[in-house]
Motif scaffolding. Sequence first.
Motif, mmCIF file in Angstrom:
data_model
loop_
_atom_site.group_PDB
_atom_site.id
_atom_site.type_symbol
_atom_site.label_atom_id
_atom_site.label_comp_id
_atom_site.label_asym_id
_atom_site.label_seq_id
_atom_site.Cartn_x
_atom_site.Cartn_y
_atom_site.Cartn_z
ATOM 1 N N GLU A 147 0.754 -1.083 -0.040
ATOM 2 C CA GLU A 147 0.092 -0.050 0.159
ATOM 3 C C GLU A 147 0.841 1.222 -0.084
ATOM 4 O O GLU A 147 0.605 2.292 -0.784
ATOM 5 C CB GLU A 147 -0.976 -0.166 1.040
ATOM 6 N N LYS A 148 2.111 1.108 0.750
ATOM 7 C CA LYS A 148 2.966 2.334 0.579
ATOM 8 C C LYS A 148 4.207 1.899 0.890
ATOM 9 O O LYS A 148 4.547 1.017 1.783
ATOM 10 C CB LYS A 148 2.322 3.322 1.970
ATOM 11 N N ASN A 149 5.229 2.423 0.321
ATOM 12 C CA ASN A 149 6.555 2.370 0.363
ATOM 13 C C ASN A 149 7.402 3.329 1.301
ATOM 14 O O ASN A 149 6.917 4.385 1.138
ATOM 15 C CB ASN A 149 7.446 2.452 -0.838
ATOM 16 N N ALA A 150 8.259 2.953 2.266
ATOM 17 C CA ALA A 150 8.924 3.862 2.873
ATOM 18 C C ALA A 150 10.123 4.322 2.057
ATOM 19 O O ALA A 150 10.581 3.861 0.811
ATOM 20 C CB ALA A 150 9.795 3.111 4.048
ATOM 21 N N PRO A 151 10.604 5.672 2.363
ATOM 22 C CA PRO A 151 11.625 6.333 1.632
ATOM 23 C C PRO A 151 12.725 5.197 1.840
ATOM 24 O O PRO A 151 13.034 4.512 2.597
ATOM 25 C CB PRO A 151 12.152 7.425 2.449
ATOM 26 N N GLY A 152 13.555 5.149 0.382
ATOM 27 C CA GLY A 152 14.583 3.920 0.213
ATOM 28 C C GLY A 152 14.028 2.990 -0.195
ATOM 29 O O GLY A 152 14.814 1.610 -0.229
ATOM 30 N N VAL A 153 12.706 2.769 -0.337
ATOM 31 C CA VAL A 153 12.162 1.270 -0.994
ATOM 32 C C VAL A 153 11.609 1.502 -2.266
ATOM 33 O O VAL A 153 10.809 2.435 -2.652
ATOM 34 C CB VAL A 153 11.182 0.517 0.074
ATOM 35 N N VAL A 154 12.150 0.780 -3.384
ATOM 36 C CA VAL A 154 11.578 1.012 -4.706
ATOM 37 C C VAL A 154 11.217 -0.378 -5.325
ATOM 38 O O VAL A 154 11.928 -1.396 -5.105
ATOM 39 C CB VAL A 154 12.716 1.544 -5.704
ATOM 40 N N MET A 196 18.251 5.025 -3.969
ATOM 41 C CA MET A 196 19.373 5.744 -3.456
ATOM 42 C C MET A 196 18.716 7.221 -3.365
ATOM 43 O O MET A 196 18.983 7.993 -2.176
ATOM 44 C CB MET A 196 20.914 5.838 -4.270
ATOM 45 N N ALA A 197 18.059 7.825 -4.280
ATOM 46 C CA ALA A 197 17.580 9.035 -4.355
ATOM 47 C C ALA A 197 16.653 9.285 -3.440
ATOM 48 O O ALA A 197 16.468 10.296 -2.651
ATOM 49 C CB ALA A 197 17.139 9.347 -5.635
ATOM 50 N N SER A 198 15.701 8.250 -3.284
ATOM 51 C CA SER A 198 14.598 8.487 -2.291
ATOM 52 C C SER A 198 15.138 8.166 -0.948
ATOM 53 O O SER A 198 14.631 8.875 -0.175
ATOM 54 C CB SER A 198 13.590 7.073 -2.771
ATOM 55 N N LEU A 199 16.106 7.330 -0.667
ATOM 56 C CA LEU A 199 16.777 7.257 0.764
ATOM 57 C C LEU A 199 17.409 8.391 1.157
ATOM 58 O O LEU A 199 17.106 8.899 2.173
ATOM 59 C CB LEU A 199 17.770 6.043 0.572
#
Length: 791
Positions: free
Chosen positions: A591-598, A687-690
């Motif tokens: 439902e939702k990804n945390a920052p750093g999860v793609v 990496m960019a999201s993290l």
Amino acid sequence: MNQFSRNNTLPLIIIPNTVLLPGKSVTVKVNEEAGASFYDKVAEEDNYGIVLAVKGDKIDSFDEQDFYTVGTLVKVEEAKPLKDGYHFELDVIERVYAEEIIPDGEDFKVTYGIIPDVVDIDENSQSEMMKNVKSLVKEISANFKGSEAYVDYINNLQDIKSMVAYLFPFMNISFDQRQAFLEIRSLREKSLRFLDILIEQREAVRFQVEMTEKFNKKVNKSYREQILRQQLKAIQEELNETGEGNDTKKKDYKKLIQDSSMPEDVKEVAFNELEKLERQSANSTEGNVIRNYLDLLISLPWGKSEVKDIDILAARDLLNSKHYGLDKVKDRIIQHLTIMKLKQNKQGSILLLVGPPGTGKTSLGKSIAEALDRKYVRISLGGVRDEAEVRGHRRTYVGALPGRIIQGMKKAGEKNPVFILDEIDKLSMSANGDPSSALLEVLDPEQNSTFSDHYLEVPYDLSEVFFIATANSLGDIPGPLRDRMEIIDISSYTSTEKFHIAKNHLINSVIEDHGLSSDQLQIEDDAIKAVIEKYTREAGVRGLKRQLSKITRVSAEKIVIGEVELPYIIKEDMLTDILGRDSIQYDIAKEKNAPGVVTGLAWTPVGGDILFIEGVTMPGNGQLMLTGKLGDVMKESARISHSLIRSRLSHILKGFEFNKNDIHIHVPAGATPKDGPSAGVALFTTMASLLTGHDVDSKLAMTGEISLRGAVLPVGGIKEKVIAAHRSGIKRIILPKDNEKNILDIPEEVRKDLQFIIVETIEDVLRETLGLELLQPSITNVLEEDNLITV
């Protein structure tokens, strides 16, 4: 009982495959360990022991029932130690009966009773019997040089028991016959049986002597290699089993060669071989080789095949009826058949069907053969390591055979079969040559009209053969061999395609194979779909067919015993009882990804899959850690992503100190090896999201490779990856610009539910995934001024 009744329990002495008769001393050799134990056992009993023969072929770990109950009482007269064991001199005293065999640790003891011979023959009869024995021994010994002393010793014996005991070890009789002889108590019966054995020995020796004398007159240097064959023939003559009355008429090779369609130069070779054959003796080994060679020449199809008209519409109908989906593949085959029709069946090229296992490559070959009304021949090349498997062995070798290509042509019986070369990517090289190199001539339309097989030794025309090769992967086929063939890619099936294949083809076939009919067993559509989604994970339909077969087997039992009403209908809720719990689990978009999860996309040999990529940061010294059993290509993609992050996002990540923090990237399912040039975009986005703290939409998946200058590069397996994304609940997919054309390959039922985002640079990726806007320096501008290049 006699003097030994004072102690009727003695150690058991085991001498394998040996039966001893009373009245004679024998020498036994025993290894050192067994010899020491043997001597210690009998020494406690004044050197006496009991010898019982062993039943069957056992040599250790005996039980009481493994021994015969009739044996002999022996005394160890002398024990001589040797370097590797002992020599025991045994005096065989009397025959005994084992009343009880008692385990004694790892050994045994025997409670016994003496059973002497019953003397039921008078002295005159014994004397007459001894004369007959001595006469037979003299007659047998006359055939052997140096046997005079042996005969003299026998002539000096005055006791029938001693004579039998002395001669018995030299008799050529079986172990069971020896034990049966020991158990005979009647002296009269024993003497008569011994005479019978001697007479049998005399006849055997006489026959061997006659055979030897017969062949000694014929044997010379040229016959030495044929001794066994000549002896067999002579034995058949003696037994009147030559079978002359049943001999079939010999082949008239001259007429067969003249009537064949061989080219004139091949006929000339055949007649030369026939001349050699006529000069050979009847049982010549070389003659058999020549006959086999001539049989091959005669049986091969040499002449031009009948040019059959190709009905293109009928061929398309046949392909559509036997193969669901694969529209582009069938179109390509029909185009190929159309060109063959225009060129009057001259093939002109060789097809290579490439795709995952179970996608119907071999069955397509069968359908093509049926559409062309040609013979179908298939050979499997999987695991072939020897060049001779393709080109044959030279006839100078023992057991030489033609190669598989020529054997296939002989089996086809016509010049233009459809010839399937299965698993061509599984060829391997060894010390016996490279079979893939041998196939270069076979699969070259410019050369295969004069194909040379080492066994055949004359050119053979393969230009009319329609070769179709199959492979699972192009990467395992050597480049020169791959260039000889026209490649047709067969991708994995979608769930919808599998459903229609099962419903229209597999179910009827499976039910019929199990002896049932559709009036007895039916499977609902929902059950078929559940089997596809929950019990199989594959690119093709082999696993699906196995599961349907299991359902049919379980149902057949219930139908046969009358446990169910007909027709028996399989519903989805019945699958757990029949097939067990769901065995396949797919990753589903969260439902939702945390920052750093793609969410990335991957291609596997059994179709596509989604791939979660996770990242975390921690205090350190600037290291980039990668886990999840990644291959070299994916590791390089991660390093490129790391460099791009540091070079392009430095103005956004001003508060992040790269040299004081470590970045850890992990791809779950760590036990599964992962590699390939398609994860660059997902790794960069992770990496960019993290590092920016922005999360990525969990319903967004991506594929594509990146370069160090920030360009997004195209990748393969788009159809399989998109199908996997759709199955896992993904709504939007990021694709490289150069892969936009592949969207049309995706089935309409999948394509209509998805939004495709086309990107060219990492700036496009960051905008679509994280909502970040960067300057546009990624595609480098190069200016030339005064011979200086400024970047």
